[in-house]
Design an enzyme around this catalytic site. Structure first.
Site, PDB file in Angstrom:
ATOM      1  N   ARG A 141       0.844  -1.201   0.000  1.00  0.00           N
ATOM      2  CA  ARG A 141       0.000   0.000   0.000  1.00  0.00           C
ATOM      3  C   ARG A 141       0.876   1.245   0.000  1.00  0.00           C
ATOM      4  O   ARG A 141       0.602   2.226  -0.676  1.00  0.00           O
ATOM      5  CB  ARG A 141      -0.956  -0.005   1.205  1.00  0.00           C
ATOM      6  CG  ARG A 141      -1.685   1.324   1.368  1.00  0.00           C
ATOM      7  CD  ARG A 141      -2.951   1.283   2.216  1.00  0.00           C
ATOM      8  NE  ARG A 141      -3.001   0.324   3.284  1.00  0.00           N
ATOM      9  CZ  ARG A 141      -2.376   0.450   4.454  1.00  0.00           C
ATOM     10  NH1 ARG A 141      -1.657   1.517   4.729  1.00  0.00           N
ATOM     11  NH2 ARG A 141      -2.491  -0.494   5.362  1.00  0.00           N
ATOM     12  N   TYR A 187     -16.143  17.559 -15.141  1.00  0.00           N
ATOM     13  CA  TYR A 187     -16.549  16.160 -15.256  1.00  0.00           C
ATOM     14  C   TYR A 187     -17.608  15.858 -14.183  1.00  0.00           C
ATOM     15  O   TYR A 187     -17.439  16.222 -13.020  1.00  0.00           O
ATOM     16  CB  TYR A 187     -15.320  15.264 -15.068  1.00  0.00           C
ATOM     17  CG  TYR A 187     -15.626  13.801 -15.087  1.00  0.00           C
ATOM     18  CD1 TYR A 187     -15.942  13.158 -16.277  1.00  0.00           C
ATOM     19  CD2 TYR A 187     -15.609  13.050 -13.925  1.00  0.00           C
ATOM     20  CE1 TYR A 187     -16.236  11.800 -16.298  1.00  0.00           C
ATOM     21  CE2 TYR A 187     -15.897  11.686 -13.941  1.00  0.00           C
ATOM     22  CZ  TYR A 187     -16.212  11.080 -15.132  1.00  0.00           C
ATOM     23  OH  TYR A 187     -16.501   9.737 -15.159  1.00  0.00           O
ATOM     24  N   ASP A 191      -7.211  19.189 -14.113  1.00  0.00           N
ATOM     25  CA  ASP A 191      -7.558  17.855 -14.608  1.00  0.00           C
ATOM     26  C   ASP A 191      -7.201  17.844 -16.093  1.00  0.00           C
ATOM     27  O   ASP A 191      -7.856  18.479 -16.912  1.00  0.00           O
ATOM     28  CB  ASP A 191      -9.056  17.585 -14.379  1.00  0.00           C
ATOM     29  CG  ASP A 191      -9.478  16.200 -14.876  1.00  0.00           C
ATOM     30  OD1 ASP A 191      -8.795  15.644 -15.762  1.00  0.00           O
ATOM     31  OD2 ASP A 191     -10.508  15.688 -14.388  1.00  0.00           O
ATOM     32  N   LYS A 241      -8.397   6.875 -19.519  1.00  0.00           N
ATOM     33  CA  LYS A 241      -8.666   7.403 -20.844  1.00  0.00           C
ATOM     34  C   LYS A 241      -7.404   7.284 -21.716  1.00  0.00           C
ATOM     35  O   LYS A 241      -7.010   6.193 -22.029  1.00  0.00           O
ATOM     36  CB  LYS A 241      -9.184   8.837 -20.733  1.00  0.00           C
ATOM     37  CG  LYS A 241     -10.229   9.039 -19.601  1.00  0.00           C
ATOM     38  CD  LYS A 241     -11.536   8.307 -19.826  1.00  0.00           C
ATOM     39  CE  LYS A 241     -12.441   8.242 -18.603  1.00  0.00           C
ATOM     40  NZ  LYS A 241     -12.754   9.522 -17.985  1.00  0.00           N
TER      41      LYS A 241
END
Ligand SMILES: *Cc1c(COP(=O)(O)O)cnc(C)c1O
Length: 393
Positions: A46, A98, A170, A195
């Site tokens: 982690r 978004y 972003d 994406k």
């Protein structure tokens, strides 16, 4: 080193034992300590994992930032950024953000005391007016979704820094190959790597790169505390995608430019949004801050009744959400991504009932053009038949 070289060798030559060209996928969750008080640099996955670290160093280098972070999704990355703020802090955000980002801030963080104002971030003066003494950050997308509005990143960085706030960008639609916000003054860049970075519609991931050590330390703490990290298999898939990022982006853009021009000349298309078209209102600003126009197009058809038959008749282009993969996808924003936005706001943002969004893939552009052409023709003739039926009865 140029960005093309960095991309094509993403994660390469990192295994000193075997010299493996393709980076091994390290599934181990825990790592043996050489002795008391010493570590190989990896203790528990982690906190850090060798495959994820290779990806994080790659994305940091591509953006010219100080450190990179990989998360289980774009939303997990944006959630991590949200946790830099405290109740009472204020953020100014793009008004056509978004949908998932809007939902995160409004439904999860506003009830916890984070204040938000949404503004057209293409308009620097409008942004300046919304900045308050407790504004901690501007959060913007450029180009935006779906009407591809452009924000001036240098101007926004200046505004933010004058008021002691961060600029967060972003950069999903551009990727570091086409636009590097940290070099333009931004403090944090976030991407839905699902994406273009992944590029094959087969991995969900998010990345962050920060400019300063202080932000890197805060985000490393948040990433390890929450644990929404990207798994090693997906980190490897993302590195694999990044190796061809530059080649793919060039082709996405070449196809998109040709399609945008073809759509603009089409009699059944009433409006085309593409930053590469000289009459796009953000054309000059975008040219000054990015090295390409990208692969996203939005367009309006002359009659909104044509939308369902167009979607039904497309054969090469797939009617599906998401973007940035090798295959071309078409979406209907008013119904899919912006269904929760009130109709008057949708209208103001340009998300009309006749707007379609195209993620232009890597197919031969003539196949894409022919596909749209036959679907537009069939849709219009179906409409003619329908009105003829109405006349007869
Ligand atoms: C898809 C997307 C996100 C969310 O990313 P996920 O990987 O789907 O969680 C955030 N911002 C933009 C601009 C996006 O397109």
């Amino acid at each position: 080193m140029r960005i093309d070289t960095r991309c094509s060798q993403a994660g390469t030559r990192r295994d000193p034992v075997t010299g493996a060209i393709s980076l091994p996928i390290h599934h181990a969750t825990t790592y043996a300590h050489p002795g008391l008080g010493s570590s190989t640099g990896f203790d528990y996955t982690r906190t850090s994992n060798p495959t994820r670290l290779a990806l994080e160093e790659t994305i940091a280098a591509l953006h010219g930032g100080c450190r990179g972070f990989a998360f289980a999704s774009g939303m997990a990355a944006i959630d991590a950024i949200s946790r830099l703020f405290r109740p009472g802090d204020h953020l100014v955000l793009s008004d056509d953000l978004y949908g998932g980002t809007y939902r995160l801030f409004e439904r999860l963080f506003r009830p916890l005391g984070l204040e938000t104002t949404y503004v057209n971030t293409s308009d620097l003066r409008a942004v300046a007016k919304q900045i308050r003494p407790h504004t901690r950050a501007l959060f913007v997308e450029t180009p935006t979704n779906p009407t591809l509005k452009i924000a001036d990143l240098r101007g926004l960085a200046r505004l933010a820094h004058e008021r002691g706030a961060w600029l967060i960008v972003d950069n999903t639609f551009m990727t570091p190959y086409l636009q590097r916000p940290l070099e333009l003054g931004a403090d944090i860049v976030v991407e839905s790597a699902t994406k273009y970075l992944g590029g094959h519609n087969d991995v969900l991931a998010g990345t962050i790169v920060v400019k300063s050590e202080a932000l890197a330390d805060s985000l490393a703490f948040i990433q390890n505390s929450i644990g929404a990290v990207l798994g090693p298999q997906d980190a490897w898939l993302l590195l694999r995608g990044i190796k061809t990022l530059h080649v793919r982006m060039d082709r996405h853009e070449g196809n998109a430019r040709a399609l945008a021009e073809w759509l603009k000349a089409h009699p059944r298309v009433s409006r085309v949004y593409y930053p590469g078209l000289p009459d796009h209102p953000g054309h000059a600003v975008h040219r000054a801050q990015a090295s390409g126009w990208g692969g996203m197009i939005a367009f309006e058809v002359a009659n909104n009744k044509w939308v369902p038959p167009i979607l039904a008749h497309l054969r090469v282009i797939t009617f599906a959400e998401s973007l940035g993969g090798t295959e071309s996808l078409i979406t209907y924003p008013a119904v899919q991504t912006h269904a929760d936005v009130p109709p008057d706001v949708r209208q103001r943002l340009g998300v009309t009932d006749s707007l379609l969004r195209l993620s232009v893939g890597l197919e031969h552009v003539e196949d894409l053009i022919q596909d749209l052409d036959q679907a537009l023709a069939l849709a219009a003739s179906a409409q003619v038949e329908e009105s003829a039926r109405k006349v007869t009865c």
